[in-house]
Design a protein around this motif. Structure first.
Motif, short mmCIF file in Angstrom:
data_model
loop_
_atom_site.label_atom_id
_atom_site.label_comp_id
_atom_site.label_asym_id
_atom_site.label_seq_id
_atom_site.Cartn_x
_atom_site.Cartn_y
_atom_site.Cartn_z
N THR A 308 -0.86 -3.78 2.33
CA THR A 308 -1.13 -2.52 3.02
C THR A 308 -2.63 -2.32 3.22
O THR A 308 -3.07 -1.83 4.28
N SER A 309 -3.41 -2.71 2.23
CA SER A 309 -4.87 -2.54 2.37
C SER A 309 -5.42 -3.43 3.48
O SER A 309 -6.40 -3.09 4.15
N THR A 353 -9.07 -2.15 -1.55
CA THR A 353 -8.05 -2.38 -2.57
C THR A 353 -7.75 -1.10 -3.33
O THR A 353 -8.64 -0.56 -3.99
N GLN A 354 -6.54 -0.63 -3.21
CA GLN A 354 -6.15 0.60 -3.91
C GLN A 354 -6.38 0.45 -5.40
O GLN A 354 -7.02 1.27 -6.02
N SER A 355 -5.81 -0.61 -5.97
CA SER A 355 -5.85 -0.77 -7.43
C SER A 355 -7.22 -1.22 -7.93
O SER A 355 -7.58 -0.97 -9.07
N THR A 358 -6.69 -6.41 -7.53
CA THR A 358 -5.95 -7.48 -6.86
C THR A 358 -6.74 -8.79 -6.97
O THR A 358 -7.87 -8.89 -6.48
N VAL A 404 5.24 1.78 -6.04
CA VAL A 404 4.74 0.46 -5.66
C VAL A 404 4.36 0.44 -4.18
O VAL A 404 3.35 -0.16 -3.79
N SER A 406 2.57 1.59 -1.20
CA SER A 406 1.37 2.40 -1.03
C SER A 406 1.52 3.33 0.18
O SER A 406 1.91 2.90 1.26
N LYS A 491 6.58 -1.35 4.97
CA LYS A 491 7.19 -0.31 4.13
C LYS A 491 8.71 -0.48 4.10
O LYS A 491 9.33 -0.40 3.05
N GLU A 494 9.78 -3.68 2.18
CA GLU A 494 9.38 -3.60 0.77
C GLU A 494 10.36 -2.77 -0.06
O GLU A 494 10.69 -3.14 -1.18
C1 AGP Z 1 1.77 -1.82 -0.54
O1 AGP Z 1 2.87 -1.05 -0.22
C2 AGP Z 1 2.08 -3.03 -1.24
N1 AGP Z 1 2.78 -2.79 -2.42
C3 AGP Z 1 1.04 -4.12 -1.33
O2 AGP Z 1 1.05 -4.75 -0.10
C4 AGP Z 1 -0.42 -3.75 -1.69
O3 AGP Z 1 -0.98 -3.01 -0.66
C5 AGP Z 1 -1.22 -5.03 -1.96
O4 AGP Z 1 -0.68 -5.69 -3.06
C6 AGP Z 1 -2.69 -4.78 -2.16
O5 AGP Z 1 -2.92 -3.97 -3.27
P1 AGP Z 1 -4.35 -3.32 -3.51
O6 AGP Z 1 -4.59 -2.35 -2.40
O7 AGP Z 1 -4.22 -2.64 -4.84
O8 AGP Z 1 -5.34 -4.41 -3.51
#
Ligand code: AGP
Length: 615
Positions: A308-309, A353-355, A358, A404, A406, A491, A494
């Motif tokens: 997603t990112s 990156t959300q988390s 990665t 999970v 995003s 989405k 997933e």
């Molecule tokens: C999003 O719905 C997913 N679960 C996945 O694609 C996610 O965006 C990807 O693993 C990247 O994660 P990040 O943004 O934490 O780096």
């Protein structure tokens, strides 16, 4: 990828370990387990394939009693998700136990060596070698010193790890360490805690200590946390992370699932990010840590991300190229790491990156840094590896994203990308202050428009019926909304496990059109924009082949309403570059309704994990 927790103190350990694991379950949920040191001085382990809820049931009957223990929730890498592969793993004596997140790359060679020396293995995991290496060290050079024993074991390891280790001979101690996998610890009046991230600790502490690679922490029952480095020297000033959100931010708060909650939180997340951004530099973004001159000299940008990112990255590329006139390559991190790169003295790398954890994205960032590029991170997680390793970090401030799939991070990251594009455009003179302000005000209107879409949730709920008994779907869009199609398809697949493919609408006739047959579902994103009529032609081509078309269109579009089976309506968006922020919300809700209609757990889709810390 896996979640690690540990507690030693005055309270019974099992209840917090189970609660902590439930909070960390987004990292993996193939199996779970805990190991507690019982009052009689033995290890009492409970573990099973499946979710933390199953582990809880097992613990209800097994009743592991003790005030010191470790726990784990697993995303399987080595060995199937079975009871025996579930962590914690123990040594031959059954008195040493470890939990681990990461991958031990040389485990096969170590396992061979340990087996030849007489060790007996019970699982197929890479992790179990750690328990046996600690066993050898404990029996030999490190006797009585669990930190030394784990340090000794880690000297033999290659790969990435966050490890927590207990030994029944020192019943109130936990020793933890990390390399390339996150781990935080905290000290409280009730005891000391460790976890893979701050989420489980938000209910017990207001700040945590971030371990650095090759730090070792000894946690004692009186709450003391002693951190030493690889050489055994005391770490004097460990990095502190203040938890600036309430623990309730990571709870359901009345929603049936986190995905529903997070979809609804999108307007506020964007509003938070936009606060106090207009100023003398057009957009204020001190987070960039670059002067106007440095920004003005950027001649090439690599945007690197996953999933997603990565889709955010595609939109960011369009925005930066259109507004700041800088050439941008947007790359999948996993591919980028093995491709040729052209770095100029003024190349900038943006990781999204959300988390912030990665593995592919972090590897790419390190590679770019190594080649002399400035690395800027757009991330959600405070103190994450992405933030710590980058030259500058823009936190999207979306709050904890637990599901999970995003959603709120996607739109908040997109809003951050708009700000970045405007900042660059002003810095290099591609945009006047007035124009920056105009674009900013258009962005300011987006949260209100998302609220309108959220109020129309009945539309995707009804449209979800179109996917009943279907096995596949095609998503189409043009321009920036080809990305909306990619994200909508991601989405859907997933969380509903329905095959979904996305294409730029104009590409359909070059292959995917062969998929179409009577009743085949096509989702077309066709807002009132400069490519509207072209997309309408592609809708017509689909209908001519019997496809059932669900459109995402702008209020009042009678032509689309007449053509399509159903329409998800969005309010008019002043600037067409910002439509993806609004249109995607319908597709997030659609995916959720389809998944729920199939009786699936929308927060924890099969085979996935929120934080993908392996390459
Ligand atoms: C999003 O719905 C997913 N679960 C996945 O694609 C996610 O965006 C990807 O693993 C990247 O994660 P990040 O943004 O934490 O780096």
């Amino acid at each position: 990828m896996c979640g690690v927790v540990g507690y030693t103190g005055k309270k019974p350990a099992a209840p917090w370990l189970l609660d902590g694991l439930a909070t960390l379950e987004y990292r993996g949920y193939d199996s779970a387990g805990i190991q507690v040191i019982s009052p009689s001085g033995n290890l009492h382990g409970v573990k099973c394939a499946g979710r933390v809820a199953t582990l809880r049931e097992r613990c209800d009957s097994a009743n592991p009693v003790g005030t010191c223990g470790i726990g784990h929730t697993r995303w399987a890498t080595h060995g199937a998700p079975t009871d025996k592969n579930a962590h914690p793993h123990t040594d031959c004596s059954g008195r040493i136990a470890v939990v681990h997140n990461g991958i031990i790359e040389n485990f096969q060679e170590l396992k061979r060596e340990l087996m030849a020396a007489g060790h007996t293995f019970k699982s197929e995991t890479d992790t179990e070698v750690i328990a046996h290496l600690v066993e050898d060290a404990w029996a030999g050079p490190a006797k009585g010193d669990l930190v030394a024993a784990l340090r000794n074991a880690c000297d033999r390891l290659e790969g990435a790890w966050a490890i927590a280790c207990v030994c029944a001979d020192v019943p109130n101690q936990i020793v933890v360490t990390r390399k390339s996998s996150p781990l935080v610890v905290c000290s409280t009046d009730e005891g000391a805690y460790v976890a893979s991230d701050v989420m489980p600790l938000a209910s017990v502490a207001s700040s945590v200590l971030q371990l650095q690679d090759n730090d070792f922490a000894l946690l004692s029952e009186d709450g003391r946390v002693e951190i030493t480095n690889r050489e055994g020297e005391k770490v004097e000033h460990p990095e502190t992370i203040t938890i600036d959100w309430d623990a309730s931010a990571a709870t359901l708060g009345g929603y049936s699932d986190f995905m529903a909650k997070e979809i609804s939180e999108q307007p506020e997340a964007i509003e938070r990010l936009l606060t106090n951004r207009l100023g003398e530099h057009g957009i204020e973004m001190d987070e960039l840590s670059m002067s106007k001159e440095e920004l003005a000299s950027i001649d090439r940008i690599y945007i690197i991300a996953c999933g997603t990112s990565y889709h955010v990255g595609l939109i960011a590329k369009s925005l930066i190229e259109k507004w700041a006139k800088i050439p941008v390559s947007c790359e999948y991190a996993s591919e980028f790491n093995y491709s040729d790169v052209l770095v100029t003295p003024h190349t900038m790398c943006v990781i999204i990156t959300q988390s912030g954890e990665t593995a592919d994205t972090l590897t790419a960032a390190r590679r770019m840094k190594g080649m002399g590029s400035t690395v800027f991170a757009i991330t959600n997680v405070l103190g994450s590896s992405a933030a710590r390793e980058s030259d500058g970090t823009l936190y999207i401030q979306a709050g904890p994203e637990v599901a999970v799939a995003s959603t709120k991070a996607y739109t908040a990251q997109m809003a951050a990308s708009v700000l970045l594009a405007l900042r660059l455009a002003f810095a290099n003179g591609s945009m006047s202050r007035e124009e920056v302000e105009r674009r900013y005000h258009e962005l300011e209107a987006i949260p209100g428009l998302i609220r309108e879409v959220l109020a129309r949730r009945w539309q995707p709920r009804q449209a979800a019926k179109l996917f009943r008994d279907k096995h596949s779907a095609l998503f189409l869009g043009r321009g920036v909304n080809s990305t909306t199609a990619y994200e909508g398809a991601l989405k859907l697949k997933e969380i509903s496990y329905l095959h979904a493919e996305a294409y730029p609408a104009g590409e359909m006739k070059h292959g995917p059109i062969a998929l179409l047959e009577p009743g085949f579902p096509v989702v077309a994103i066709v807002p009132a924009d400069s490519v509207h009529d072209k997309t309408v032609s592609n809708i017509q081509e689909s209908i001519a082949r019997g496809a059932v078309v669900l459109a995402v269109a702008t209020d009042g579009d009678e032509a689309v309403a007449k053509l399509c089976q159903d329409v998800l309506w969005i309010p008019p968006v002043e600037n067409e570059m910002l439509v993806p922020l609004v249109a995607v919300v319908h597709l997030q809700m659609l995916a959720r309704f389809v998944a729920r209609a199939r009786g699936l757990d929308v927060d924890k889709p099969r085979n996935l994990a929120k934080s993908v810390t392996v390459e």
